[in-house]
Design an enzyme around this catalytic site. Structure first.
Site, PDB file in Angstrom:
ATOM      1  N   ARG A  33      12.678  62.358  73.197  1.00  0.00           N
ATOM      2  CA  ARG A  33      13.804  63.350  73.243  1.00  0.00           C
ATOM      3  C   ARG A  33      13.658  64.705  72.268  1.00  0.00           C
ATOM      4  NH1 ARG A  33      14.330  58.043  74.190  1.00  0.00           N
ATOM      5  NH2 ARG A  33      16.171  57.199  75.007  1.00  0.00           N
ATOM      6  N   SER A 173      21.674  50.069  79.114  1.00  0.00           N
ATOM      7  CA  SER A 173      20.291  50.741  79.234  1.00  0.00           C
ATOM      8  C   SER A 173      20.381  52.003  78.598  1.00  0.00           C
ATOM      9  CB  SER A 173      19.899  50.659  80.843  1.00  0.00           C
ATOM     10  OG  SER A 173      18.817  51.630  81.070  1.00  0.00           O
ATOM     11  N   ASP A 326      10.688  46.111  74.505  1.00  0.00           N
ATOM     12  CA  ASP A 326       9.241  46.460  74.760  1.00  0.00           C
ATOM     13  C   ASP A 326       8.399  45.210  73.776  1.00  0.00           C
ATOM     14  OD1 ASP A 326       9.562  48.914  76.222  1.00  0.00           O
ATOM     15  OD2 ASP A 326      10.294  50.009  74.160  1.00  0.00           O
ATOM     16  N   ARG A 405       0.900  47.643  76.632  1.00  0.00           N
ATOM     17  CA  ARG A 405       1.367  46.605  75.785  1.00  0.00           C
ATOM     18  C   ARG A 405       0.739  45.095  76.001  1.00  0.00           C
ATOM     19  NH1 ARG A 405       5.217  49.047  72.992  1.00  0.00           N
ATOM     20  NH2 ARG A 405       6.352  50.623  74.203  1.00  0.00           N
TER      21      ARG A 405
END
Length: 450
Positions: A33, A173, A326, A405
């Site tokens: 961002r 979301s 996550d 991950r």
């Protein structure tokens, strides 16, 4: 990145106690961002602590292609923004590799401009449906060309004058919300997003920091409404990026599982929308001490002292899923060593975002002696507190499917298992945590780059 003969395996083996102080790379959500808003702000933005994983760097490259000037300056990144509403048409497709966050956010930002923007990614990203972002863009007047199922590659072309929308998210979301708000920057009038449950709020906080007109209201039943006035001026800022809590998950879980461990993880983002894993591990009995809570750049941060302890299985409430979306691979590994069964509920959004992750996690756990059950929106793991029988004596490698991950989670598992745990390909780790192997080695972890 493709699978095959170029794969680079790795093997983790039972380790002595981990010790040391960890300073993580910057939070990836905030890093994406910062690059995006710095790229469309007027004047200069300076970013310290930027996450420098492959997916964030792909976002930087995409912003360069759209006209921003971005360069490194010592331990900072300096951005000369285009000014809001003045992005340039990219001359080549924007390739995000495995970076789903950058792809979705920039679909919102660039999609409403009156030029063609082509979005591509690797095989893993190309399997992920993008309809949740593309549907509201269509309502703004954006022309969309995509592969079947709204998958990459995607070509977007905005109308001459995009339309502001009032959009209620069909599911909670943060990426969808953020894409709509970023699109709204170049839309006349007020763009409104209504979310049924609070999600990560980094975009709203940063938009306000850059000078956008944003109004946020939460009603008594928890419904949250965010309104953005379009075509306002954004002004460059100086941003310090805190440590990524989703990266902290891996040394944190490792220290909980490896006997004799005592580590400190410094400068961790403690935004309440991101601390679901820490809360869940504490429910399981984890020895996590939160030190030096403080505020920086509008975000709460703290240091975490983590020591080995015995964990107990719990039922994770569905409403916590958004704050740890996550972190289920790392939690699944922690659950494999807990006493009893851990049940994780509310995982439908994870299936939508990462369609194959839970199935791949189940496959890898079973390969390494863990009993688990996979449902439509739930996942459960039966633990073995002493790690007895876990791992794979024959060194059969876990297929990670280019999921960083999964790769890191199974390497953490091997540090406390009776037998080694191997993965087929460590290259994907560079996507989000390129320092992972060196960091873990500095703590004493036994990970071999095969």
């Amino acid at each position: 990145m493709s699978r095959g003969s170029e794969q680079k395996p790795a093997v983790a083996r039972k380790s002595p106690g981990l010790s040391g102080i960890v300073r993580l790379a910057g939070d990836r959500s905030i890093s994406h961002r910062a690059l995006i808003l710095g790229g469309v702000a007027s004047g200069q933005t300076r970013i310290r602590g930027l996450a420098e994983g492959e997916d964030v760097l792909r976002t930087a490259e995409a912003m360069r292609a759209l006209g921003a000037v971005i360069r490194g300056d010592g331990d900072e990144w300096v951005i000369g923004g285009t000014g809001n509403g003045t992005l340039l048409a990219p001359e080549t497709p924007l390739d995000f590799g495995n970076g789903g966050t950058g792809a979705r956010l920039l679909m919102g930002l660039a999609g409403v401009y009156d030029f063609d923007t082509v979005f591509t990614g690797d095989a893993s990203l190309s399997r992920q449906p993008m309809g949740r972002v593309l549907d509201p863009l269509r309502r703004m007047g954006v022309q969309v060309k995509a592969m079947e199922g709204d998958r990459l590659p995607v070509i977007l072309r905005g109308p001459e004058t995009p339309a502001p929308i009032r959009y209620t998210l069909p599911v909670a979301s943060a990426q969808m919300k953020s894409a709509i708000l970023l699109a709204g920057l170049n839309v006349p009038g007020v763009t409104t997003v209504i979310e049924p449950a609070i999600t990560r709020d980094h975009t709203e906080k940063m938009l306000i920091g850059f000078g956008a007109e944003v109004l946020i209201e939460t009603d008594k039943d928890g419904t949250r409404t965010v309104r953005l006035q379009g075509r306002g001026r954004l002004t460059g800022q100086t941003i310090d990026v805190p440590g990524d809590p989703s990266l902290a998950a891996f040394p944190l879980v490792a220290a909980l599982l490896v006997p004799g461990s005592d580590i400190t993880i410094s400068n961790v983002l403690m935004n309440p929308t991101r601390t679901g894993l820490i809360l869940t591990l504490q429910d399981m009995g984890a020895d996590i001490e939160i030190l030096k809570r403080r505020i920086a750049g509008g975000e709460e941060i703290a240091d975490l002292r983590v020591r080995h302890c015995e964990l107990t299985g719990v039922t994770v409430p569905a409403e916590r899923a958004l704050s740890m979306i996550d972190d289920y691979p790392a939690l699944s590994v922690a659950a494999a060593f807990a006493r009893g069964r851990t049940v994780m509920n509310g995982l439908q959004d994870l299936r939508n975002r990462e369609p194959g992750r839970l199935s791949a996690m189940a496959e890898g756990l079973r390969l390494n002696g863990v009993e688990c059950e996979e449902g439509r929106d739930r996942f459960s793991v039966a633990g073995r507190p002493d790690g007895k029988g876990l791992g794979n004596a024959a060194l059969k490698r876990v297929s990670t499917y280019l999921d960083h991950r999964l790769a890191m989670s199974f390497l953490v598992m091997g540090l406390a298992s009776e037998h080694p745990v191997g993965i087929d390909d460590r290259r994907a780790i560079a996507t989000g945590f390129p320092q992972f192997l060196d960091l873990m080695a500095s703590l004493g972890a036994e990970i071999e780059r095969a």
